[in-house]
Design a protein around this motif. Structure first.
Motif, mmCIF file in Angstrom:
data_model
loop_
_atom_site.group_PDB
_atom_site.id
_atom_site.type_symbol
_atom_site.label_atom_id
_atom_site.label_comp_id
_atom_site.label_asym_id
_atom_site.label_seq_id
_atom_site.Cartn_x
_atom_site.Cartn_y
_atom_site.Cartn_z
ATOM 1 N N MET A 234 0.830 -1.193 0.000
ATOM 2 C CA MET A 234 0.000 0.000 0.000
ATOM 3 C C MET A 234 0.871 1.251 0.000
ATOM 4 N N LYS A 235 1.735 1.321 -0.999
ATOM 5 C CA LYS A 235 2.541 2.526 -1.203
ATOM 6 C C LYS A 235 2.195 3.058 -2.586
ATOM 7 N N PRO A 236 2.167 4.376 -2.717
ATOM 8 C CA PRO A 236 1.768 4.934 -4.017
ATOM 9 C C PRO A 236 2.814 4.665 -5.089
ATOM 10 N N PHE B 295 -3.561 2.651 -2.585
ATOM 11 C CA PHE B 295 -4.118 1.438 -3.193
ATOM 12 C C PHE B 295 -3.771 1.347 -4.684
ATOM 13 N N ARG B 296 -3.072 2.352 -5.167
ATOM 14 C CA ARG B 296 -2.707 2.439 -6.585
ATOM 15 C C ARG B 296 -3.944 2.452 -7.482
ATOM 16 N N ARG C 131 -21.552 2.505 10.214
ATOM 17 C CA ARG C 131 -20.996 2.893 11.505
ATOM 18 C C ARG C 131 -20.971 4.405 11.567
ATOM 19 N N ARG D 168 10.236 -0.117 0.616
ATOM 20 C CA ARG D 168 8.970 -0.789 0.358
ATOM 21 C C ARG D 168 8.311 -0.201 -0.901
ATOM 22 N N TYR D 169 8.511 1.099 -1.124
ATOM 23 C CA TYR D 169 7.941 1.741 -2.315
ATOM 24 C C TYR D 169 8.477 1.063 -3.571
ATOM 25 N N GLU E 65 7.219 -2.456 -4.048
ATOM 26 C CA GLU E 65 5.858 -2.545 -4.591
ATOM 27 C C GLU E 65 5.819 -2.162 -6.069
ATOM 28 N N ASP E 66 6.668 -1.192 -6.435
ATOM 29 C CA ASP E 66 6.756 -0.869 -7.876
ATOM 30 C C ASP E 66 7.202 -2.105 -8.652
ATOM 31 N N GLU F 67 4.780 -4.850 -9.718
ATOM 32 C CA GLU F 67 4.000 -4.616 -10.937
ATOM 33 C C GLU F 67 4.764 -5.031 -12.197
ATOM 34 N N ASP G 109 0.863 -4.999 5.092
ATOM 35 C CA ASP G 109 -0.050 -3.857 5.107
ATOM 36 C C ASP G 109 -1.475 -4.361 5.317
ATOM 37 N N ARG G 110 -2.395 -3.427 5.493
ATOM 38 C CA ARG G 110 -3.742 -3.838 5.901
ATOM 39 C C ARG G 110 -4.449 -4.627 4.806
ATOM 40 N N ARG G 111 -4.176 -4.241 3.572
ATOM 41 C CA ARG G 111 -4.800 -4.973 2.470
ATOM 42 C C ARG G 111 -4.306 -6.424 2.465
ATOM 43 N N THR H 191 -11.208 -5.660 1.367
ATOM 44 C CA THR H 191 -9.753 -5.594 1.543
ATOM 45 C C THR H 191 -9.292 -4.262 2.119
ATOM 46 N N SER H 192 -10.216 -3.517 2.694
ATOM 47 C CA SER H 192 -9.809 -2.314 3.414
ATOM 48 C C SER H 192 -10.810 -2.077 4.530
ATOM 49 N N PHE H 193 -10.462 -1.138 5.400
ATOM 50 C CA PHE H 193 -11.361 -0.816 6.505
ATOM 51 C C PHE H 193 -12.559 0.017 6.054
ATOM 52 N N MET H 194 -12.603 0.368 4.783
ATOM 53 C CA MET H 194 -13.836 0.954 4.239
ATOM 54 C C MET H 194 -14.912 -0.124 4.132
#
Lengths: 292, 776
Positions: free
Chosen positions: A1-3, A43-44, A189, B107-108, B111-112, B115, B267-269, B677-680
């Motif tokens: 979860m990094k941009p 979340f990209r 909520r 970590r950035y 994650e790149d 992809e 991470d949370r996801r 997959t998120s707290f939303m």
């Protein structure tokens, strides 16, 4: 979860911002409070080439009274709007909606303009602006233009603001005498986006007859739904349960909501009506109180 | 008594997994399958490796023929074929399954690089859930598990014919949704390898460090004594954190392979798709009762959705469900059949109150249906069925975790009446009637719980006085944030006659604590604390013995006060701990030198704490919103070592129980994609969703005879009854609509749907009539 990678710009003026927007076009994203954009980056889900940070641009915030209108700068923090005595007095519908947006921490950073331009289909502010028939002031290279709320919310996360334009303020009509308002919503909520939310105003004449009203529903489609047909069930009448119920029925019939994880279309349709009835009852009671 | 942990935690000085910083450290990111079921045709890593700052890409091919991750509990052989490999080799079976790991400078960048990994998948037919896994023609996840069934657990006790003979029978279906523990701190690991000493050090381990160290040693083929596990602070465990997951192998493997420290922070996801899920069960249950409500027989058949692999808990959750289904009631005839089934979803494990949250929901809903059917007060039906205290110890029939289910002690009726008293049950009923007259829908729901706690087989403790006179207590238990450091210190302090502040508690470091079982199964108070008690007692004997030598006094004349040993009534004749410690080597003849003493406390039998949950709710019948007006938990813990911690355990667990009742659900679509997959979307209750009033009444009426403290353990009981009590309360509130609550969570949408589907009250069942209404 990094941009993903992006270029970061911190303009110091509106002009500089507009220049950057012209240069980067639809590759650019404007960063206001970041309460939606930053998670989407992480979340990209968005991949802007250029992130233009508005937080150092002067002159975009503040709440100002104008004749018959309240002008709120786009970068005004939601928490500032919430705590504003002027807003509470002149634009009580907006004041009532504010605490229902996210949590205090979110409103401390989130801006009124950011939320309006992001145009989340379940957000509170677009419904408020739609119900009030507000105006959105947008600046581009060619100067300023004013967009009516009805023309502003174009679709899902989409507004009439062009890629090289910047929302600078929203103008809302101040509440007339003998007016009442209500913003009611149901969310999973406290602080969540609304499953359904209804923004309502009701204005009475001296004899207690409804002269005008507005109903806007959020969470039920790509953009706030303005329920003109339901309003017609009220105007010219003395507010009463039967009229509220008829308006609620018309709202419910008008809605064509979607289903998602948190509520079915059927739920939204049904509860859209329920909340309309409740909001109208509350707003009418307040209008009657204001008339005394 | 305040918690020893809190000063450092509340001032931000606690060190968590993500706080570790080492020179040269690489950051790991995990490539996870986007497919629920697919063959891996090829993994091309060139694009990722060409990126600046990208150090390495690890796939299953790099790991060689590493074994699959073994079971930790429930060593039943049929489950073994579906164990999970650390990285998927040729097939992926759930969305989120690890395929490759990228190591990069940040970590950035990592994650790149994810992809840029080019994976060729060939999508395979999926098994979206356990019920469809059982249908003819369903895809098979593991060739070794035909029909996707890994196990079938059968429990039978009493006369099997009793059900058919019962005057009144009710049959129903209930489901508990997939949800799980979501600690505030996600998982995280940092590994370093010292090529000179060959020591692998791992920071961020949790729950069962000693067991996991052995698993890692086996999987790596590395000597166990050259692996050093360090726990750090743990921001919540709830059963899910600290089990051995794929990353627990890959991270230290990479540190050893590349010679650089490696850090991975979930991470949370990732957490929501990679860490154990739990709870999903489909029950078909039938109960036979007398006309006065006495239960004669209970038969349960259920399917448990285990997900795509068998993880460390094996089939423990269904085993516990079956073992504790009878709960606090005397049920002469009980049978249960559990089908343990695989599906293309995240694998599962235990979550706070595993099996008990589920079985309590099913049983307590059923008891309410009995009351409704017979026109009785649900409280009275329970009163007629409680196992009386004089029946203890009580053999329920069946068992779990290699033990028969034998309740040690309990006065269920007393805990129940205490809860009714705390709520003001009669007044609440009157309030309900009055509210109903005004069109408000208030309901009261009961959930009686029998928990289990104190799982052994043993725990280790060592107590020492160092050469400066300071007391150290080493424990093999693990902290998951439950306050165990405080209670360990309390027990040792009381035994040694020193203050709690005088004791340093050390746990979770394999270099200083050679043995341990860990922090799970509500075992801290009932297994770890007795170990500490006995170790401290042995240490006290040695302190006194050495001091007696120094003071030339009889040991029985000595008293300990303020880290000094004095002759009773003669404070001038005393010696400080520091001097005692220095004289303890070699010490008096015949004594094992040194002020150190260790103890293994064995706990061959579990203890069974119990209590009652009561929920009073108001339902908005037009919007489906449920508001909890008042919530009561009574819970008999035998002995509350630290009432504040017990209270925190009950209320914290309740929050999670409320999550399961009203908010939390891990939702998959029909294509096997995880949508939450998120707290939303995965909705944890916040402080705002807690009851307006919560009463947690701690009872100490029946200390367990199984340990010297009498303490039973309190980690889970605050959760286990919440699904039941809230569902019963909502059903009660909406009784005028004739709703039937069969599943959780009770979201506003589902509540309105229940009202829409509700009809007149169910017609009374006649004997031998079996009706199983469809699931919503």
């Amino acid at each position: 979860m990094k941009p993903p990678p992006f270029e970061y710009f911190a303009p110091a003026s509106v002009k500089e911002t507009l220049d950057l927007l012209r240069e980067h076009g639809d590759q650019a994203k404007l960063l206001a409070g970041g309460q939606s954009l930053v998670p989407m980056l992480n979340f990209r889900l968005v991949r802007p080439g250029a992130l233009i940070d508005l937080n150092g641009v002067p002159g975009l915030d503040g709440i100002r009274e104008e004749p018959g209108m309240l002008r709120i700068g786009a970068m005004t923090r939601q928490r500032a709007v919430e705590r504003s005595a002027v807003v509470r007095e002149r634009c009580p519908l907006l004041a009532e909606a504010m605490p229902q947006i996210g949590h205090v921490q979110i409103r401390n950073r989130g801006t009124i303009g950011g939320s309006l331009v992001h145009a989340d289909p379940a957000a509170e502010l677009p419904a408020v602006v739609a119900a009030l028939g507000g105006e959105l002031i947008v600046r581009g290279a060619a100067g300023e233009r004013t967009i009516a709320a009805a023309d502003f919310f174009v679709g899902y996360l989409t507004t009439a603001v062009a890629a090289d334009e910047l929302l600078v303020a929203v103008r809302l009509p101040v509440a007339p005498p003998r007016a009442g308002h209500a913003f009611v919503e149901v969310s999973r909520r406290h602080g969540d986006f609304a499953l359904v939310g209804v923004a309502v105003t009701v204005t009475l004449d001296g004899s207690g007859v409804c002269t005008s009203a507005a109903i806007a529903v959020t969470g039920v489609g790509p953009a706030p739904v303005v329920a003109a047909d339901a309003v017609a069930a009220l105007v010219g009448q003395r507010p009463a349960t039967t009229a509220f119920e008829e308006a609620a029925r018309r709202v419910s019939a008008q809605l064509e909501p979607h289903s998602d994880l948190h509520a079915s279309a059927e739920y939204r349709k049904q509860v859209g009506g329920v909340l309309t009835r409740r909001a109208l009852a509350l707003a009418s009671e307040r209008a009657a109180g204001a008339s005394r | 008594m305040r918690r020893k942990e809190d000063p450092r935690l509340l001032t931000g000085r606690g060190k968590y997994a993500a706080d570790v910083r080492l020179p040269g450290m690489r950051h790991a990111a995990v490539l996870r399958s986007p497919y629920p079921h697919a063959r891996l045709r090829a993994i091309r890593r060139d694009g990722a490796l060409a990126m600046p700052g990208v150090f390495a890409v690890v796939t299953a091919a790099d790991l060689g023929d590493v074994a699959r991750i073994p079971l930790r509990m429930g060593q039943r052989s049929p489950a073994n074929p579906a164990l999970q490999p650390p990285l998927a080799r040729d097939r992926v079976r759930y969305v989120g399954e690890p395929i490759a790991v990228v190591l990069a400078d940040s970590r950035y960048l990592a994650e790149d690089a994810l992809e840029r990994l080019d994976v060729e998948y060939e999508a395979l037919p999926i098994v979206p859930d356990a019920l469809r896994a059982l249908e003819p023609g369903a895809a098979v996840l593991h060739d070794e598990a035909p029909g996707n069934i890994v196990d079938r657990l059968v429990t039978t006790t009493g006369d099997a014919a009793a059900l058919a003979a019962a005057p009144v029978r009710l049959a129903e279906r209930f489901t508990v949704q997939r949800h799980t523990g979501v600690p505030m701190e996600t998982r995280g690991l940092t590994a370093a390898y010292d090529a000179a000493t060959r020591v692998i050090t791992l920071w961020g381990v949790a729950k069962v460090p000693h067991f996991n160290r052995r698993v890692l040693a086996d999987l790596l083929g590395h000597p166990e004594h050259l692996i050093h596990f360090i726990e750090l602070e743990v921001g919540g465990g709830f059963g899910v954190r600290g089990e051995f997951y794929p990353e627990d192998f890959v991270v230290p493997w990479a540190a050893r392979r590349f010679g650089h420290p490696v850090q991975w922070v979930e991470d949370r996801r990732e957490h929501l798709m990679a860490t154990n899920h739990s709870r999903q069960q489909f029950h078909e249950v039938e109960i036979g009762v007398e006309r006065d409500g006495r239960i004669l027989a209970l038969r349960d058949r259920f399917v448990v959705d285990l997900g795509a692999y068998i993880r460390t808990h094996g089939v423990v959750v269904p085993e516990l469900t079956a073992a504790l289904m009878p709960g606090p009631y005397r049920i002469a005839s009980y049978s249960s059949e559990a089908l343990c089934v695989l599906s293309n979803k995240t694998p599962t494990g235990t979550y706070r109150g595993p099996g008990r949250y589920e079985c309590t929901f099913v049983r307590e809903r059923l008891v309410d249906l009995v009351a409704r059917e017979l026109g009785l007060d649900p409280a009275d039906v329970r009163r007629r069925n409680f196992i009386p205290p004089e029946a203890m110890p009580y053999d329920v029939g069946g068992g779990s975790l290699g033990q028969k289910t034998v309740y040690d002690v309990g006065d269920y009726r007393s805990a129940f009446e205490s809860a009714l008293d705390a709520l003001g049950y009669e007044a609440a009923r009157a309030e309900q009637t009055a509210a109903r007259a005004h069109g408000r829908h208030v309901g009261i729901g009961i959930g009686c719980v029998v928990e289990k706690a104190g799982l052994g087989p043993w725990e280790y403790a060592r107590a020492e006085v160092d050469a400066t006179g300071h007391v150290v207590l080493y424990s093999g238990v693990a902290s998951v944030g439950q306050g165990i450091e405080t209670t360990l210190a309390q027990v040792a302090a009381a035994e040694l006659g020193v203050s709690v502040d005088d004791i340093t508690v050390v746990h979770g470091d394999s270099a200083s604590v050679p043995y341990g079982v860990g922090g799970f199964a509500s075992r801290g108070a009932s297994v770890a604390l007795p170990a500490a008690l006995y170790a401290a007692r042995k240490l006290r004997d040695k302190i006194v013995r050495v001091a007696a030598m120094l003071l030339e006094a009889a040991p029985e004349d000595l008293v300990i006060d303020g880290r000094r040993v004095a002759v009773r009534g003669m404070p001038d004749r005393s010696v400080a701990f520091r001097d005692v410690a220095r004289a303890a080597i070699p010490g008096p003849p015949g004594m094992d030198p040194g002020l150190t003493a260790s103890h293994f406390f064995e706990a061959p039998k579990m203890t069974y704490p119990y209590g009652t949950h009561l929920a009073m709710v108001e339902v908005d019948a037009e919007t489906g919103q449920v508001k909890i007006l008042k919530y009561v938990i009574t819970y008999d813990v035998g002995k509350a070592i630290n009432p504040m911690i017990v209270d925190g355990q009950l209320v914290g667990a309740l929050a999670q129980g409320i999550g399961g009742a009203l908010y939390e659900e891990l939702v998959y679509d029909d294509a096997g994609q995880l949508l939450t997959t998120s707290f939303m979307d995965y909705l944890l209750p916040t402080a705002m969703e807690m009851p307006v009033t919560t009463v947690a009444r701690i009872l100490e009426e029946t200390p367990t005879p199984l340990n010297p403290l009498g303490a039973k353990g309190v980690g889970e009981g605050g959760s286990s009854g919440a699904g039941a009590a809230i569902a019963n309360a909502v059903a009660d509130a909406l009784a005028p609509f004739g709703v039937m609550v069969r599943s959780l969570p009770l979201s506003p949408d589902r509540v309105l749907a229940l009202i829409r589907m509700g009809g007149p009250e169910m017609a009374p069942h006649t004997p031998n009539a079996r009706s199983v209404p469809g699931n919503p």
